[in-house]
Design an enzyme around this catalytic site. Structure first.
Site, PDB file in Angstrom:
ATOM      1  N   GLY A 314       0.818  -1.207   0.000  1.00  0.00           N
ATOM      2  CA  GLY A 314       0.000   0.000   0.000  1.00  0.00           C
ATOM      3  C   GLY A 314       0.851   1.257   0.000  1.00  0.00           C
ATOM      4  O   GLY A 314       1.922   1.322  -0.619  1.00  0.00           O
ATOM      5  N   SER A 315       0.412   2.250   0.748  1.00  0.00           N
ATOM      6  CA  SER A 315       1.049   3.566   0.702  1.00  0.00           C
ATOM      7  C   SER A 315       2.462   3.599   1.275  1.00  0.00           C
ATOM      8  O   SER A 315       3.164   4.600   1.118  1.00  0.00           O
ATOM      9  CB  SER A 315       0.174   4.583   1.443  1.00  0.00           C
TER      10      SER A 315
END
Length: 592
Positions: A314-315
């Site tokens: 993810g981020s």
């Protein structure tokens, strides 16, 4: 009246003849007996000569077969210790109980008491003895590596019933003082003291012991009467010093378990890394298992998730995209980037932010965790640049720790990327990493752009590394990551009073057979401290939090904030921001 002489001689004649005849027979008997004695003497002498001279080797060999035995001298398996020489796996001497089933089969009166002492059903013990006896066996194990109280109970039964054919030998049994806290790191051994999981398996050739040999004389009941000689000295296993710090392992395990239970998650993992040496100081997972208990746990519980389970980061991947752009002069820390209206069309697909973040700069793209912003940065670089960077960071490759079952993760080659995959790979979808791989990647930012191999073994020197970023790029990214832990960022709960902390949150949907599953997330936080001269990097991943909160800043960051201060204090890392307040306010973070 006096008899005449001729009458007297007439009576004496037959008597003398009989006496003479008897005398002759006695002489014959004496000669016969003498001959028999001589013959017997010669026979015994000949037999003794034959046995003592001619058959000496044969008879000694036959005697040795019956009474001379080679017995093992137990050897101790190597000790596994933490970096401070605290034992994590040790071998203690215990009794192994054996029996001669031929001598035990007729003692049904004692079998019930013996079974009770061994803490097993009488029917099972009786059946086992009968089976061995039926095969003509003279040796069987009743139980191996028993606890002291069982050994004493068996001794009492033997004495009470005057049992023959039961004895005890000394063996070593593995004991794990850390229990479930170290279960998936240390692993366990089988009944023959061979490593089956974890470090016990990885370093089995170093840890395993080689028993010695001794020659003894034993009686018909297999009891040792005399020690004859030592044939081979026992070779004890080599001790191993891990990089793990028992104190930090305990702290990390406790806090990870608390987070998993609090958020009703299915599992989780955490890794704490010393960025200077690449040593793993803590490696914990949930669920776990106790290696001291009989093997009843599932394979799922034995899995070292920090090394064997992969997830989409993810981020947490975004800082590396920014680092690549800084290296190539594509952007600077304050280059303006418009993210309006919060949606970006990429081919037939759209990239979205959790809301319209408007005008940002490169730093605030990280602070606010903008998907649109980071995709716009990535689109200014060739796909090969991003792929090569991910490879240099160790994604898609096995790490150097050599742990069994460790996964390489997944990183598709850039030649197969579509335009949308180029975009999704910029905000952490489309590739898989392990917790350890992510920790190693962030350690590269912490060590001024140098990637060093991780290890589970203690190091006394700094290993050479490979440069990935320039020191200027690494420092610039750290300052950006520090804003994530500020009041404007998504990881306010990761703040530590007195220290400047840098980090990044990540919240990715879990993929299923039909695509991404709504309501199932993996929540991640990666942090380092202190920012001015980072010493530690820690990754916390919570798998499928089931409560209302599922963002990485709310679920994973608090675990970091509870463990990292202990590491900084224990290793005497000086505070670099004494005025930094502890942020106690809670709020809803953005999509990290």
């Amino acid at each position: 009246m006096i008899e005449p002489d001729h009458i007297k001689h007439a009576y004496q004649g037959p008597r003398e003849a009989e006496q003479q005849r008897l005398a002759r027979r006695f002489g014959q008997r004496r000669r016969l007996l003498g001959a028999a004695l001589v013959l017997a003497f010669l026979s015994v002498t000949t037999s003794a000569f034959y046995r003592q001279v001619v058959e000496t080797d044969f008879l000694q060999d036959e005697g040795a077969k019956r009474f001379l035995r080679d017995r093992q001298i137990p050897a101790r398996r190597g000790i596994i210790m933490d970096r401070n020489h605290q034992p994590l796996a040790i071998s203690t001497s215990v009794a192994t109980i054996w029996a001669d089933p031929q001598l035990l089969i007729d003692r049904s009166d004692a079998l019930e008491s013996l079974a009770r002492a061994l803490e097993e059903p009488t029917e099972e013990l009786t059946a086992k003895v009968q089976a061995y006896a039926a095969k003509g066996r003279r040796y069987m194990y009743l139980q191996r590596r028993v606890e002291p109280h069982r050994a004493r109970a068996v001794e009492d039964v033997v004495e009470t019933y005057r049992l023959n054919g039961i004895g005890m030998e000394t063996e070593y049994r593995r004991f794990y003082p850390g229990g479930e806290i170290f279960g998936q790191v240390v692993g366990f051994t089988n009944i023959d003291d061979q490593g089956q999981e974890g470090i016990e398996l990885v370093a089995n050739s170093q840890l395993k012991a080689k028993p010695g040999k001794r020659r003894v004389i034993q009686d018909g009941h297999r009891r040792i009467v005399e020690e004859v000689e030592q044939l081979q000295a026992p070779d004890h296993g080599e001790d191993i010093l891990l990089s793990i710090d028992q104190r930090l392992q305990f702290m990390a395990y406790r806090e990870l378990k608390r987070a998993v239970e609090e958020h009703k998650a299915v599992g989780g993992s955490a890794t704490l890394l010393d960025v200077t040496t690449g040593e793993i100081l803590a490696l914990v997972n949930q669920p776990s298992f106790n290696p001291n208990q009989p093997r009843k746990e599932s394979a799922e519980d034995r899995r070292n998730r920090a090394l064997t389970d992969v997830f989409e980061p993810g981020s947490t991947i975004k800082p590396f995209v920014v680092a690549a752009a800084l290296e190539r002069g594509v952007v600077r820390a304050h280059t303006p980037i418009s993210t309006s209206p919060g949606v970006l069309q990429v081919g037939r697909n759209r990239v979205r932010d959790y809301r319209n973040l408007g005008q940002l700069d490169t730093t605030s793209v990280i602070t606010k965790s903008s998907n649109v912003g980071v995709v716009k940065i990535a689109q200014q670089m060739d796909r090969a640049v991003l792929w090569q960077l991910y490879r240099q960071l160790g994604f898609g490759q096995i790490s150097a720790v050599g742990f069994p079952g460790e996964r390489t993760g997944y990183l598709p080659h850039f030649e197969s990327w579509s335009n949308f995959e180029h975009a999704t790979l910029a905000f952490g979808y489309g590739l898989n990493v392990t917790t350890l791989q992510l920790a190693q990647a962030y350690a590269t930012i912490a060590t001024e752009g140098i990637r060093r191999p991780a290890t589970l073994l203690r190091r006394d020197s700094i290993p050479p590394g490979e440069r990935v970023f320039t020191p200027e790029t690494a420092q610039a990214v750290r300052l950006m990551l520090e804003t994530v832990v500020s009041t404007d960022g998504t990881a306010r709960r990761a703040a530590i009073p007195g220290y400047r902390v840098a980090g990044k949150t990540g919240t990715a949907k879990k993929a299923g057979q039909g695509g991404y599953v709504d309501g199932k997330y993996q929540s991640v936080f990666v942090g380092m401290a202190p920012v001015t001269n980072p010493r530690f990097v820690m990754v916390v991943m919570i798998d499928e939090p089931g409560g209302k909160e599922y963002y990485g800043g709310a679920v994973a960051a608090p675990t970091f904030a509870r463990v990292m201060p202990a590491a900084l204090r224990l290793y005497n890392v000086a505070p670099d921001d004494p005025k930094h307040p502890l942020i106690l306010t809670s709020s809803t973070e953005g999509t990290p």
